[in-house]
Design a protein around this motif. Structure first.
Motif, PDB file in Angstrom:
ATOM      1  N   TYR A 185     -72.935  69.866 -52.001  1.00 42.14           N
ATOM      2  CA  TYR A 185     -73.538  71.144 -52.375  1.00 42.14           C
ATOM      3  C   TYR A 185     -74.574  70.929 -53.466  1.00 42.14           C
ATOM      4  N   VAL A 186     -75.770  71.480 -53.274  1.00 43.48           N
ATOM      5  CA  VAL A 186     -76.840  71.354 -54.261  1.00 43.48           C
ATOM      6  C   VAL A 186     -76.772  72.574 -55.183  1.00 43.48           C
ATOM      7  N   ALA A 187     -76.408  72.326 -56.437  1.00 40.01           N
ATOM      8  CA  ALA A 187     -76.201  73.434 -57.378  1.00 40.01           C
ATOM      9  C   ALA A 187     -77.471  73.801 -58.145  1.00 40.01           C
ATOM     10  N   ALA A 188     -78.578  73.121 -57.874  1.00 35.65           N
ATOM     11  CA  ALA A 188     -79.819  73.351 -58.630  1.00 35.65           C
ATOM     12  C   ALA A 188     -80.298  74.787 -58.463  1.00 35.65           C
TER      13      ALA A 188
ATOM     14  N   ILE B 260     -83.820  75.360 -56.706  1.00 33.10           N
ATOM     15  CA  ILE B 260     -83.855  75.121 -55.260  1.00 33.10           C
ATOM     16  C   ILE B 260     -83.260  76.308 -54.511  1.00 33.10           C
ATOM     17  N   ASN B 261     -82.075  76.731 -54.926  1.00 37.47           N
ATOM     18  CA  ASN B 261     -81.422  77.825 -54.208  1.00 37.47           C
ATOM     19  C   ASN B 261     -82.117  79.157 -54.443  1.00 37.47           C
TER      20      ASN B 261
ATOM     21  N   VAL C 262     -87.125  82.900 -49.944  1.00 39.17           N
ATOM     22  CA  VAL C 262     -87.759  82.855 -48.611  1.00 39.17           C
ATOM     23  C   VAL C 262     -86.903  83.623 -47.611  1.00 39.17           C
ATOM     24  N   GLY C 263     -85.579  83.401 -47.662  1.00 40.76           N
ATOM     25  CA  GLY C 263     -84.682  84.084 -46.731  1.00 40.76           C
ATOM     26  C   GLY C 263     -84.724  85.592 -46.885  1.00 40.76           C
ATOM     27  N   ARG C 264     -84.731  86.082 -48.104  1.00 41.86           N
ATOM     28  CA  ARG C 264     -84.730  87.536 -48.323  1.00 41.86           C
ATOM     29  C   ARG C 264     -86.096  88.153 -48.029  1.00 41.86           C
TER      30      ARG C 264
ATOM     31  N   VAL D   2     -79.208  81.843 -49.266  1.00 40.98           N
ATOM     32  CA  VAL D   2     -79.480  80.516 -48.700  1.00 40.98           C
ATOM     33  C   VAL D   2     -79.171  79.463 -49.753  1.00 40.98           C
ATOM     34  N   PHE D   3     -78.522  78.390 -49.350  1.00 42.00           N
ATOM     35  CA  PHE D   3     -78.193  77.305 -50.267  1.00 42.00           C
ATOM     36  C   PHE D   3     -78.495  75.968 -49.591  1.00 42.00           C
ATOM     37  N   ALA D   4     -78.618  74.931 -50.401  1.00 45.07           N
ATOM     38  CA  ALA D   4     -78.979  73.614 -49.884  1.00 45.07           C
ATOM     39  C   ALA D   4     -77.786  72.669 -49.899  1.00 45.07           C
ATOM     40  N   ILE D   5     -77.796  71.738 -48.934  1.00 44.77           N
ATOM     41  CA  ILE D   5     -76.786  70.695 -48.805  1.00 44.77           C
ATOM     42  C   ILE D   5     -77.502  69.347 -48.855  1.00 44.77           C
TER      43      ILE D   5
END
Length: 464
Positions: free
Chosen positions: A31-34, A37-38, A44-46, A62-65
């Motif tokens: 899981y990318v907690a930055a 980034i999130n 972008v998603g919203r 949206v979150f990054a992996i």
């Protein structure tokens, strides 16, 4: 189909399942907690979701992996995971937006809820395992990550559901419409589709993951081509932050010595051949690599070159870190200027808060974090930093209350109650005690409501 899915998996239960998966998934090492980034990905998603052809029953997050394979997946409750490899593989912001728009199309059509409901009418294993784990979590027992929540396993929900061709085409069409209305280039969908098909046909490890969960077909490609042929070319203004987030994720996923050397060479090539924002992002990446290797002077030189071309929140965050190598006072000064320049960046705000704390300005750090919580009430990381600051000031009851807010926002309600009870014991103020009593009742009522929502599924989970 809609009625069946609503009966089997209401939006409220779907959101609970998503929150529960995320609560444990945040502990997953991939899981990318930055925050930066999130924040960018969710933004972008919203932006896309605001132009959905029909109302969404869930907010989009949206979150990054950290995973080099090209993949993205939608979880229950409007949560969308994006592998770092997909962002790094995208050659434009519109290509990235096309994948997010497609996933939002699945959320909008409630394909996930429908698929889980349909599956539950068969073996019932998916709903049983999800609800069984969630019931244990709501009781403060068990570890949901042992079931479905670790993101390496959560992505298999997509695979188990096996969206039909018609569902994939529905998501394509909805996504195409969202992209155009939100100001992205819909040709990005065609470009990404071709890239994914090419990667899958070459049997590259970077392409098969998305193809396996979202079957690619000539029919889908032709449908997109036909829709594009009816539209005039569009002019878009891409967000420069895309390139910096892309570079940051490339750095995060380059964990071996060989991959880091390859990335460094690639960044040097881009810095020598690209212009503007792309060159600046490449210089930022080289600065990050220098900092990580201990070459602070080299990193500062690259940052100065990059900022002269195209500034960004990521460059400001790195400048704060480089200043910290000089002194806490220098970092605090640089962070003040960075925050003035980027007042809407969660990453810069986080850097500013840590710089204040490192400089011993704990009272100012607490006030700053309280203001950021008012600015971004749904970002739990600021509650955690606030708790740390309050703890440093010896304000223990308030620190426990902030941690309770953190756990409440991340879905760990039993733990939130524990912290509120600790705060209640430490406080000597009748007004504060009364307020905490009310919060404890509120969280316990929330727990009770969640258990009641799950009651119709209890027999299913108990029967497996």
């Amino acid at each position: 189909m809609g009625a069946t899915s609503a009966a089997e998996l209401s939006p409220a239960v779907e959101h609970m399942l998503g929150e529960a998966i995320m609560e444990q998934g945040r502990h997953d090492p991939t899981y990318v907690a930055a925050l930066d980034i999130n924040q960018y990905l969710t933004g972008v998603g919203r932006r896309l979701a605001a132009h959905a052809p029909q109302a969404l029953s869930q907010p989009i997050t949206v979150f990054a992996i950290r995973d080099p394979s090209i993949n993205a997946f939608a979880l229950p409750g409007g949560y969308i995971g994006v592998n770092s490899g997909l962002v790094v593989g995208a050659q434009s912001e519109s290509e990235l937006a096309s994948v997010l728009a497609h996933e939002i199309g699945h959320v909008m059509q409630r394909h996930i809820a429908r698929g889980i409901a349909h599956e539950s009418q068969g073996t019932g294993m998916m709903v049983a395992s999800l609800v069984g784990a969630l019931l244990a979590a709501l009781a403060g027992q068990g570890d949901l990550a042992m079931g479905v929540a670790a993101f390496g396993q959560a992505a298999t929900i997509d695979r188990q559901l096996g969206f039909s061709r018609s569902a994939e085409q529905e998501a394509d069409r909805a996504g195409f419409q969202m992209m155009r209305a939100a100001g992205f280039d819909p040709r990005g969908m065609l470009d990404m589709f071709r890239r994914l098909m090419n990667a899958a046909s070459l049997n590259e490890g970077t392409g098969g993951a998305y193809a396996s969960t979202h079957p690619l077909s000539i029919q889908r490609l032709s449908d997109i081509e036909n829709r594009l042929s009816e539209l005039p070319p569009v002019q878009v203004r891409p967000d420069p932050e895309f390139w910096f987030v892309r570079t940051r994720l490339a750095l995060l996923q380059a964990v071996s010595g060989d991959s880091r050397r390859n990335l460094q060479q690639s960044l040097r090539n881009e810095a020598g051949t690209q212009q503007g924002m792309r060159k600046s992002a490449a210089l930022y990446g080289l600065a990050m690599l220098d900092r990580q290797s201990g070459d602070i002077a080299g990193a500062r030189s690259y940052v100065a070159q990059a900022q002269a071309l195209q500034d960004s929140p990521q460059l400001a965050m790195l400048a704060i870190q480089l200043a910290a190598a000089q002194s806490p006072a220098a970092a605090e000064e640089v962070s003040a200027a960075a925050w003035k320049r980027w007042p809407d960046s969660q990453g810069v705000a986080d850097g500013r808060a840590h710089a204040l704390q490192a400089a011993g300005r704990d009272q100012q750090a607490v006030a700053f974090l309280q203001a950021r919580i008012r600015q971004w009430p749904d970002v739990p990381e600021f509650q955690k930093s606030l708790a740390d600051g309050l703890n440093r000031l010896g304000r223990m009851a308030e620190a426990h209350e902030a941690m309770a807010s953190y756990y409440e926002q991340t879905g760990a309600l039993p733990t939130a109650v524990e912290h509120l009870e600790q705060a209640r014991k430490l406080s000597r103020d009748f007004y504060v005690q009364s307020k905490l009593d009310a919060r404890i009742r509120q969280v316990r009522e929330h727990l009770k409501t969640q258990r009641a929502l799950l009651a119709p599924y209890r027999n299913k989970s108990d029967g497996q």
